[in-house]
Design a protein around this motif. Sequence first.
Motif, short mmCIF file in Angstrom:
data_model
loop_
_atom_site.label_atom_id
_atom_site.label_comp_id
_atom_site.label_asym_id
_atom_site.label_seq_id
_atom_site.Cartn_x
_atom_site.Cartn_y
_atom_site.Cartn_z
N ILE A 136 -28.54 -17.46 80.97
CA ILE A 136 -29.91 -17.72 80.50
C ILE A 136 -30.60 -18.82 81.29
N LYS A 137 -30.08 -19.18 82.49
CA LYS A 137 -30.82 -20.11 83.34
C LYS A 137 -32.05 -19.39 83.90
N SER A 138 -33.12 -20.13 84.07
CA SER A 138 -34.34 -19.54 84.61
C SER A 138 -34.91 -20.47 85.67
N LYS A 139 -35.96 -20.05 86.29
CA LYS A 139 -36.59 -20.86 87.35
C LYS A 139 -37.60 -21.86 86.75
N ARG A 140 -37.30 -22.37 85.60
CA ARG A 140 -38.13 -23.40 84.97
C ARG A 140 -37.80 -24.75 85.61
N VAL A 141 -38.38 -25.83 85.04
CA VAL A 141 -38.00 -27.16 85.51
C VAL A 141 -36.52 -27.40 85.22
N LYS A 142 -35.91 -28.21 86.06
CA LYS A 142 -34.48 -28.46 85.89
C LYS A 142 -34.23 -29.28 84.62
N ILE A 166 -34.03 -44.14 85.48
CA ILE A 166 -34.34 -44.17 86.92
C ILE A 166 -34.58 -42.75 87.43
N ILE A 167 -33.73 -41.82 87.01
CA ILE A 167 -33.87 -40.42 87.43
C ILE A 167 -35.22 -39.86 86.98
N LYS A 168 -35.60 -40.15 85.75
CA LYS A 168 -36.87 -39.63 85.21
C LYS A 168 -38.07 -40.21 85.97
N GLU A 169 -37.97 -41.48 86.39
CA GLU A 169 -39.05 -42.09 87.17
C GLU A 169 -39.15 -41.45 88.55
N GLU A 170 -38.02 -41.09 89.13
CA GLU A 170 -38.00 -40.47 90.46
C GLU A 170 -38.37 -38.99 90.40
N HIS A 171 -38.04 -38.34 89.27
CA HIS A 171 -38.28 -36.89 89.11
C HIS A 171 -38.95 -36.66 87.75
N GLN A 264 -25.71 -47.16 89.27
CA GLN A 264 -26.22 -46.67 90.55
C GLN A 264 -25.45 -45.45 91.04
N GLN A 265 -24.13 -45.46 90.87
CA GLN A 265 -23.35 -44.29 91.25
C GLN A 265 -23.79 -43.06 90.47
N MET A 266 -24.05 -43.24 89.18
CA MET A 266 -24.48 -42.11 88.36
C MET A 266 -25.86 -41.61 88.81
N VAL A 267 -26.77 -42.54 89.10
CA VAL A 267 -28.09 -42.16 89.61
C VAL A 267 -27.96 -41.37 90.90
N ASN A 268 -27.14 -41.87 91.81
CA ASN A 268 -26.97 -41.21 93.11
C ASN A 268 -26.42 -39.79 92.94
N ALA A 269 -25.45 -39.64 92.04
CA ALA A 269 -24.82 -38.34 91.84
C ALA A 269 -25.80 -37.34 91.25
N LYS A 275 -31.55 -32.50 94.07
CA LYS A 275 -32.18 -32.16 95.34
C LYS A 275 -31.46 -31.06 96.10
N ASP A 276 -30.13 -30.96 95.92
CA ASP A 276 -29.33 -30.05 96.73
C ASP A 276 -28.88 -28.85 95.89
N ASP A 277 -29.65 -27.78 95.94
CA ASP A 277 -29.33 -26.60 95.14
C ASP A 277 -28.00 -25.98 95.55
N LEU A 278 -27.69 -25.99 96.85
CA LEU A 278 -26.44 -25.39 97.32
C LEU A 278 -25.23 -26.16 96.81
N ALA A 279 -25.31 -27.48 96.85
CA ALA A 279 -24.20 -28.30 96.35
C ALA A 279 -24.01 -28.09 94.85
N ARG A 280 -25.12 -28.01 94.13
CA ARG A 280 -25.04 -27.81 92.69
C ARG A 280 -24.41 -26.45 92.38
#
Length: 311
Positions: A136-142, A166-171, A264-269, A275-280
């Motif tokens: 049930i994943k769709s092309k909505r916002v992540k 931090i993530i919400k501020e960046e995205h 910071q490690q959690m933010v980076n991960a 950003k990286d759909d292939l890695a995900r």
Amino acid sequence: NGRFDIKIISFNRTKDSEDMRMYTQPVLYPNKKEMCCDQNDSDFVVATYWTTAYYVSEMIKNNLKTIPLYFIQDYESWFYPESDKKTGFKILNTYDLIKNKIVYSEWLKQKISRHSNNVIKITPGINLDIFYPRGIKSKRVKRILGMARPSTPRRGFDNMIKALKIIKEEHPYLEIAFFGPDDLKKYKIPFKYKNYGLLKEDALTKLYSSSDIFVEASLFHGLGLTGMEAMACGTACVLTDSGGPSEYAINNENAILVQPGDTQQMVNAISFLIKDDLARERLRQNGLETMNRYPIRNTAVEFEKILWSFI
């Protein structure tokens, strides 16, 4: 499989059995004394928390027939402040009350083995008939999903909120969602979110399946069942390298592991996986393959073999 008649026993119930994900109604006793005196016909009794180890010890005191086991699910002495030495001693004492102890992870086995012998590790498992991708994943916002339990400090809620802020501020267009037993309205969460609360398994599975990234921030874990569930539902995972999850999670192969408490490690991960759909997708697929090796039926077979070995 019909070879064992299994019952869950308790007294003074405080939680609904459905909330505790029980597949059978517990047998409830009005008090501890009646519960302990009524188990003389049992072949085995299994303690599942440090306080219940004392009850099991009482049950077998004058009963040589019943075999006691101790299923230890976490390093429970760390549940309490270091200053609470009295409770810490009581917990450590339980490891010698019951000879044979069972754990789910090598990390927990090593912890308990520092205090006692006869610690048996069995392979963990989950119910793959329930936890599987629902498509049930769709092309909505992540969507980022987190397990939120701020009332339990070891679950790392504060650090997860710092990272997600931090993530919400960046995205800013990301959707952030939580599930768990706590009412989050009493906590100051500095971004928009949706709280799904305490969910039954079918609803939880659908929530995992419709999320892109699952985040778990615990400071330590005897196993880390939610990480296994999320992987089995096809969700890329960011987990803390907090002991038990290393039983099934391999960094950068089927999950990203970060140090507990390292914002910071959690933010980076999380940012990397956004950003990286292939890695995900790679983590998602590898997580699914990993969880296919952990059916709960295999765990049950292992546990049954242990029971027969004592008869």
